[in-house]
Structures are given as structure tokens and as C-alpha cells.
Scaffold this active site. Structure first.
Site, PDB file in Angstrom:
ATOM      1  N   ARG A  67       0.815  -1.217   0.000  1.00 24.01           N
ATOM      2  CA  ARG A  67       0.000   0.000   0.000  1.00 24.01           C
ATOM      3  C   ARG A  67       0.850   1.270   0.000  1.00 24.01           C
ATOM      4  O   ARG A  67       0.504   2.281  -0.608  1.00 24.01           O
ATOM      5  CB  ARG A  67      -0.903  -0.014   1.248  1.00 24.01           C
ATOM      6  N   HIS A 111     -18.160  14.021   0.062  1.00 23.03           N
ATOM      7  CA  HIS A 111     -18.732  12.835   0.714  1.00 23.03           C
ATOM      8  C   HIS A 111     -20.257  12.957   0.731  1.00 23.03           C
ATOM      9  O   HIS A 111     -20.789  14.014   1.062  1.00 23.03           O
ATOM     10  CB  HIS A 111     -18.179  12.747   2.141  1.00 23.03           C
ATOM     11  N   ASP A 143      -7.512  14.658   5.840  1.00 21.67           N
ATOM     12  CA  ASP A 143      -6.420  14.417   6.791  1.00 21.67           C
ATOM     13  C   ASP A 143      -6.193  12.904   6.905  1.00 21.67           C
ATOM     14  O   ASP A 143      -6.687  12.144   6.067  1.00 21.67           O
ATOM     15  CB  ASP A 143      -6.709  15.100   8.147  1.00 21.67           C
ATOM     16  N   GLY A 145      -7.411  10.691   8.852  1.00 22.98           N
ATOM     17  CA  GLY A 145      -8.538   9.860   9.267  1.00 22.98           C
ATOM     18  C   GLY A 145      -9.464   9.492   8.108  1.00 22.98           C
ATOM     19  O   GLY A 145      -9.243   9.881   6.960  1.00 22.98           O
TER      20      GLY A 145
HETATM   21  C1  GAR Z   1     -20.230  10.965  -4.833  1.00 25.71           C
HETATM   22  O1  GAR Z   1     -21.487  10.926  -4.212  1.00 25.71           O
HETATM   23  C2  GAR Z   1     -19.137  11.062  -3.781  1.00 25.71           C
HETATM   24  O2  GAR Z   1     -19.478  11.798  -2.667  1.00 25.71           O
HETATM   25  C3  GAR Z   1     -18.972   9.614  -3.424  1.00 25.71           C
HETATM   26  O3  GAR Z   1     -18.984   8.960  -4.658  1.00 25.71           O
HETATM   27  C4  GAR Z   1     -19.901   9.637  -5.524  1.00 25.71           C
HETATM   28  C5  GAR Z   1     -19.226   9.837  -6.863  1.00 25.71           C
HETATM   29  O4  GAR Z   1     -20.158  10.123  -7.850  1.00 25.71           O
HETATM   30  N1  GAR Z   1     -17.775   9.423  -2.679  1.00 25.71           N
HETATM   31  C6  GAR Z   1     -17.722   8.677  -1.578  1.00 25.71           C
HETATM   32  O5  GAR Z   1     -18.645   8.018  -1.164  1.00 25.71           O
HETATM   33  C7  GAR Z   1     -16.377   8.691  -0.885  1.00 25.71           C
HETATM   34  N2  GAR Z   1     -16.492   8.199   0.446  1.00 25.71           N
HETATM   35  P1  GAR Z   1     -19.747  10.259  -9.394  1.00 25.71           P
HETATM   36  O6  GAR Z   1     -18.868   9.060  -9.740  1.00 25.71           O
HETATM   37  O7  GAR Z   1     -21.045  10.265 -10.102  1.00 25.71           O
HETATM   38  O8  GAR Z   1     -18.970  11.541  -9.544  1.00 25.71           O
END
Ligand code: GAR
Length: 191
Positions: A67, A111, A143, A145
């Protein structure tokens, strides 16, 4: 005319948030340039970028792979484009110390929930299971987390009685696209 903000966008999925950035740039609503799009898999967002002539890179993190090495490779791939801002727009991998050392302070994520509620990879499903009546989206600075960094912007979205994960996520993404564009619009290179 403000100087164009050089952005690298990281994606894992369909890339509709990326598309919202590109569309706003195209119509003159955002003084930014997407200088590259990176992904951890061959995703639809990569196809979107390629069709617009934007450089792309794909760095899968395979099971059992080192990783730390992947994190260094990702940082190297992003660094060659000398971005002012790195945007995780549906990038479903956590970056490591090396990446954060290099891009901390100019790495944002979006998010599909009102953080600190429902962090992690299944935010929409988790919100539905918890039975909340209001959820939303958050743009935050990344960050070490999991979805814990300083919040930059948030907006609420109502959960409707017949929502399932797909319908709720789609309504969140409508708001999320606008919110992300606003954050990038207000981003100042020098903090
Ligand atoms: C979005 O809702 C974003 O917040 C989420 O993936 C989707 C991407 O949409 N991300 C997460 O859940 C990260 N934890 P898209 O591929 O249609 O742009």
C-alpha cells in the site's frame, strides 16, 4: 481575469462530479483547468476525461499489494501535473502519509453525507438504515482519518419516504455537484 487553478481530479466511478467541474469550466463559470484525471480502476470518469483530451492515469491497488508503494506511485503521478488543488471526487481509496505530506492542505474530498455522521464507503446506505430524515453532502480537507478532516462546506438533503439508496444518492449528487463547484470556485491558491 483570475489565474486558472490547476486541478487534478481523482475518481473511481462514473465521474459525474468531475463532469460538473468540466461543464462549469467550459461555460466560463470556473477559472480552473483539470490538468489530469486519475483513478484506481478503469472507470467511466476516465473515459469522460479521455474524450476531452485530458491526460489520465490509472493506478489499481491490488489485493496484497504494498500500500505504501501504491501511495508513493499515486503521489508521483499527481505531482507531475503540479496541481494547485487535488480533488477526490468519488475516489474510493484512502491515501497514505506520503501522499498527504505532499498534498496536505490542497487535497479535498466530497462525501455523500453530513459529516461527521456516516463516514466511510457506504454513507447513503448507512443514513437510510439509521432512519434519518435529513442527510446531505460535505466537502472537506483530507487528513489522516477516514472522512475526519476540516469541513469546508455542507448542504442538507431531505430523505423522502420512498427513497432507496439509488434515488437518495442521485438527489444528494445533484446538490453535491453544485457544492463542489462552489468550493473550487472559492479556493485560493495561497490559502
Ligand atoms: C459521490 O457521491 C461522492 O461523494 C462519493 O462517490 C460519488 C461519486 O459520484 N464518494 C464517496 O462516497 C467517498 N467516500 P460520481 O462518480 O457520479 O462523480
Amino acid at each position: 481575469m483570475p489565474e486558472s487553478l490547476k486541478c487534478v481530479v481523482l475518481i473511481s466511478g462514473t465521474g459525474t462530479l468531475l463532469q460538473a467541474l468540466l461543464d462549469t469550466i467550459d461555460t466560463g463559470g470556473l477559472a480552473a483547468t483539470v490538468v489530469a484525471v486519475g483513478a484506481d480502476r478503469q472507470a467511466e470518469g476516465i473515459t469522460r476525461a479521455t474524450s476531452k483530451g485530458i491526460p489520465t492515469f490509472v493506478l489499481p491497488l491490488r489485493k496484497g499489494q504494498d500500500r505504501e508503494l501504491w501511495d508513493r506511485d499515486l503521489a508521483t503521478a499527481v505531482a507531475q501535473f503540479e496541481p494547485d488543488l487535488v480533488i477526490s471526487a468519488g475516489f474510493m481509496k484512502l491515501v497514505g502519509t506520503h501522499f498527504l505530506t505532499q498534498f496536505g492542505g490542497k487535497f479535498i474530498n466530497t462525501h455523500p453525507a453530513l459529516l461527521p455522521s456516516f463516514p466511510g464507503a457506504h454513507a447513503v446506505r448507512d443514513a437510510l438504515e439509521a432512519g434519518v430524515k435529513v442527510t446531505g453532502c460535505t466537502v472537506f480537507a483530507v487528513d489522516e482519518g477516514i472522512d475526519t478532516g476540516p469541513i469546508i462546506a455542507q448542504e442538507a438533503v431531505d430523505v423522502l419516504p420512498h427513497d432507496d439508496e439509488a434515488t437518495l444518492h442521485e438527489r444528494i449528487k445533484i446538490v453535491e455537484r453544485r457544492l463542489l463547484v462552489e468550493v473550487v470556485k472559492n479556493w485560493r491558491k495561497d490559502g
